[in-house]
Scaffold this motif. Sequence first.
Motif, mmCIF file in Angstrom:
data_model
loop_
_atom_site.group_PDB
_atom_site.id
_atom_site.type_symbol
_atom_site.label_atom_id
_atom_site.label_comp_id
_atom_site.label_asym_id
_atom_site.label_seq_id
_atom_site.Cartn_x
_atom_site.Cartn_y
_atom_site.Cartn_z
ATOM 1 N N HIS A 12 0.860 -1.187 0.000
ATOM 2 C CA HIS A 12 0.000 0.000 0.000
ATOM 3 C C HIS A 12 0.898 1.240 0.000
ATOM 4 C CE1 HIS A 12 -2.953 2.965 1.147
ATOM 5 N NE2 HIS A 12 -3.906 2.069 1.004
ATOM 6 N N PRO A 13 0.630 2.225 -0.871
ATOM 7 C CA PRO A 13 1.527 3.380 -0.989
ATOM 8 C C PRO A 13 1.690 4.208 0.297
ATOM 9 C CG PRO A 13 -0.454 3.669 -2.350
ATOM 10 C CD PRO A 13 -0.461 2.265 -1.840
ATOM 11 N N THR A 14 0.685 4.262 1.155
ATOM 12 C CA THR A 14 0.796 5.056 2.389
ATOM 13 C C THR A 14 1.937 4.560 3.271
ATOM 14 O OG1 THR A 14 -1.564 5.557 2.319
ATOM 15 C CG2 THR A 14 -0.479 5.898 4.429
ATOM 16 N N LEU A 15 2.226 3.258 3.234
ATOM 17 C CA LEU A 15 3.288 2.701 4.068
ATOM 18 C C LEU A 15 4.679 3.164 3.634
ATOM 19 C CD1 LEU A 15 1.989 -0.948 4.571
ATOM 20 C CD2 LEU A 15 2.046 0.889 6.273
ATOM 21 N N ARG A 16 4.791 3.740 2.447
ATOM 22 C CA ARG A 16 6.091 4.208 1.948
ATOM 23 C C ARG A 16 6.201 5.738 1.940
ATOM 24 N NH1 ARG A 16 10.158 0.761 2.440
ATOM 25 N NH2 ARG A 16 9.682 -1.282 1.574
ATOM 26 N N MET A 17 5.195 6.405 2.497
ATOM 27 C CA MET A 17 5.213 7.867 2.544
ATOM 28 C C MET A 17 5.795 8.357 3.870
ATOM 29 S SD MET A 17 1.349 8.480 1.079
ATOM 30 C CE MET A 17 1.286 10.172 1.616
ATOM 31 N N VAL A 18 6.433 9.527 3.837
ATOM 32 C CA VAL A 18 6.847 10.182 5.080
ATOM 33 C C VAL A 18 5.603 10.905 5.591
ATOM 34 C CG1 VAL A 18 8.330 11.930 6.116
ATOM 35 C CG2 VAL A 18 9.234 10.423 4.326
ATOM 36 N N ALA A 19 5.178 10.532 6.805
ATOM 37 C CA ALA A 19 3.943 11.076 7.365
ATOM 38 C C ALA A 19 4.115 12.542 7.765
ATOM 39 C CB ALA A 19 3.512 10.237 8.570
ATOM 40 N N ILE A 161 6.453 5.891 10.313
ATOM 41 C CA ILE A 161 6.061 7.270 9.986
ATOM 42 C C ILE A 161 7.062 7.926 9.032
ATOM 43 C CG2 ILE A 161 4.612 7.597 12.034
ATOM 44 C CD1 ILE A 161 6.873 9.182 13.330
ATOM 45 N N ASN A 162 8.151 7.206 8.750
ATOM 46 C CA ASN A 162 9.141 7.678 7.777
ATOM 47 C C ASN A 162 9.106 6.865 6.479
ATOM 48 O OD1 ASN A 162 10.200 9.856 9.273
ATOM 49 N ND2 ASN A 162 11.358 8.427 10.545
ATOM 50 N N GLY A 163 8.101 6.012 6.323
ATOM 51 C CA GLY A 163 7.954 5.244 5.089
ATOM 52 C C GLY A 163 8.928 4.087 4.940
ATOM 53 N N ILE A 164 9.442 3.601 6.077
ATOM 54 C CA ILE A 164 10.432 2.517 6.046
ATOM 55 C C ILE A 164 9.822 1.257 6.651
ATOM 56 C CG2 ILE A 164 12.697 1.777 6.937
ATOM 57 C CD1 ILE A 164 13.363 4.857 7.119
ATOM 58 N N MET A 165 10.028 0.122 6.009
ATOM 59 C CA MET A 165 9.557 -1.163 6.526
ATOM 60 C C MET A 165 10.730 -1.878 7.206
ATOM 61 S SD MET A 165 6.346 -1.190 5.678
ATOM 62 C CE MET A 165 5.739 -2.876 5.756
ATOM 63 N N PHE A 166 10.434 -2.711 8.198
ATOM 64 C CA PHE A 166 11.506 -3.360 8.966
ATOM 65 C C PHE A 166 12.448 -4.163 8.082
ATOM 66 C CE2 PHE A 166 8.458 -6.848 8.915
ATOM 67 C CZ PHE A 166 9.241 -7.985 8.890
ATOM 68 N N TYR A 167 11.912 -4.805 7.041
ATOM 69 C CA TYR A 167 12.770 -5.665 6.209
ATOM 70 C C TYR A 167 13.728 -4.869 5.327
ATOM 71 C CZ TYR A 167 8.547 -5.105 3.276
ATOM 72 O OH TYR A 167 7.464 -4.608 2.605
ATOM 73 N N ASP A 168 13.544 -3.539 5.263
ATOM 74 C CA ASP A 168 14.511 -2.708 4.540
ATOM 75 C C ASP A 168 15.886 -2.755 5.212
ATOM 76 O OD1 ASP A 168 12.351 -1.983 2.943
ATOM 77 O OD2 ASP A 168 12.112 0.004 3.849
ATOM 78 N N HIS A 169 15.916 -3.079 6.510
ATOM 79 C CA HIS A 169 17.172 -3.124 7.273
ATOM 80 C C HIS A 169 17.888 -4.484 7.172
ATOM 81 C CE1 HIS A 169 16.360 0.699 9.307
ATOM 82 N NE2 HIS A 169 15.135 0.276 9.520
ATOM 83 N N ILE A 170 17.210 -5.506 6.662
ATOM 84 C CA ILE A 170 17.787 -6.852 6.603
ATOM 85 C C ILE A 170 18.777 -6.947 5.439
ATOM 86 C CG2 ILE A 170 17.282 -9.322 6.256
ATOM 87 C CD1 ILE A 170 14.529 -8.807 7.567
ATOM 88 N N ASN A 171 19.932 -7.554 5.700
ATOM 89 C CA ASN A 171 20.935 -7.786 4.661
ATOM 90 C C ASN A 171 20.322 -8.713 3.596
ATOM 91 O OD1 ASN A 171 23.069 -9.053 3.179
ATOM 92 N ND2 ASN A 171 24.509 -8.486 4.793
ATOM 93 N N LYS A 172 20.176 -8.201 2.384
ATOM 94 C CA LYS A 172 19.497 -8.953 1.307
ATOM 95 C C LYS A 172 20.242 -10.240 0.921
ATOM 96 C CE LYS A 172 16.440 -5.632 0.853
ATOM 97 N NZ LYS A 172 16.204 -5.319 2.248
ATOM 98 N N GLU A 173 21.574 -10.165 0.896
ATOM 99 C CA GLU A 173 22.374 -11.319 0.489
ATOM 100 C C GLU A 173 22.487 -12.367 1.597
ATOM 101 O OE1 GLU A 173 23.691 -11.452 -2.715
ATOM 102 O OE2 GLU A 173 22.454 -9.638 -2.910
#
Length: 186
Positions: A12-19, A161-173
């Motif tokens: 959902h786009p709201t989850l990626r917006m800076v509130a 509230i900054n449009g960041i999801m927790f999994y953005d912090h996980i090392n992708k590799e």
Amino acid sequence: MITMKDIIKEGHPTLRMVAKELTLPISDEEKQLGKDMLQFLKNSQDTEIAEEYSLRAGVGLAAPQLDISKRMIAVHIPGVEETDEPIISTVMINPKIVSHSVQSACLTEGEGCLSVDREVPGYVPRHSRITLTYYDLEGNSHKMRLKNYQAIVIQHEIDHINGIMFYDHINKEHPFKIDDAVKVIS
């Protein structure tokens, strides 16, 4: 009463917006929203209510997860024993991390999110200690120092509230690879 159907899901786009910052004093509608968010968390941790309304247990909820792009979060971290007072139980308006430790920490079991209906394996490194400022529903300003689990919960919600999801912090590799200096909290 807020239920799971009110919580928007990843993508959902709201989850990626800076509130947007809230203007103080907040409106009666905004106060009610904060109270409802906190009540949802309490309900989600009550076995009978959670079962009756099919609620997933949560310790934090951010307004953007309800498709409301405002800088408001609710946190309800219960005490160790059922009879204990909650460690934190509050609504935070315009929360801001003003300082943090150099050391990082992460949870052994990773993190979950009411807006994510899937398991996302991996460590989520965050600051192990934070100092934050915020306003309560009455407009009073607060400064709070937190560490370990409590600090991680607050950082997770502030990310929302900054449009960041927790999994953005996980090392992708390498999802379970972390620096030796990162403290793993069970």
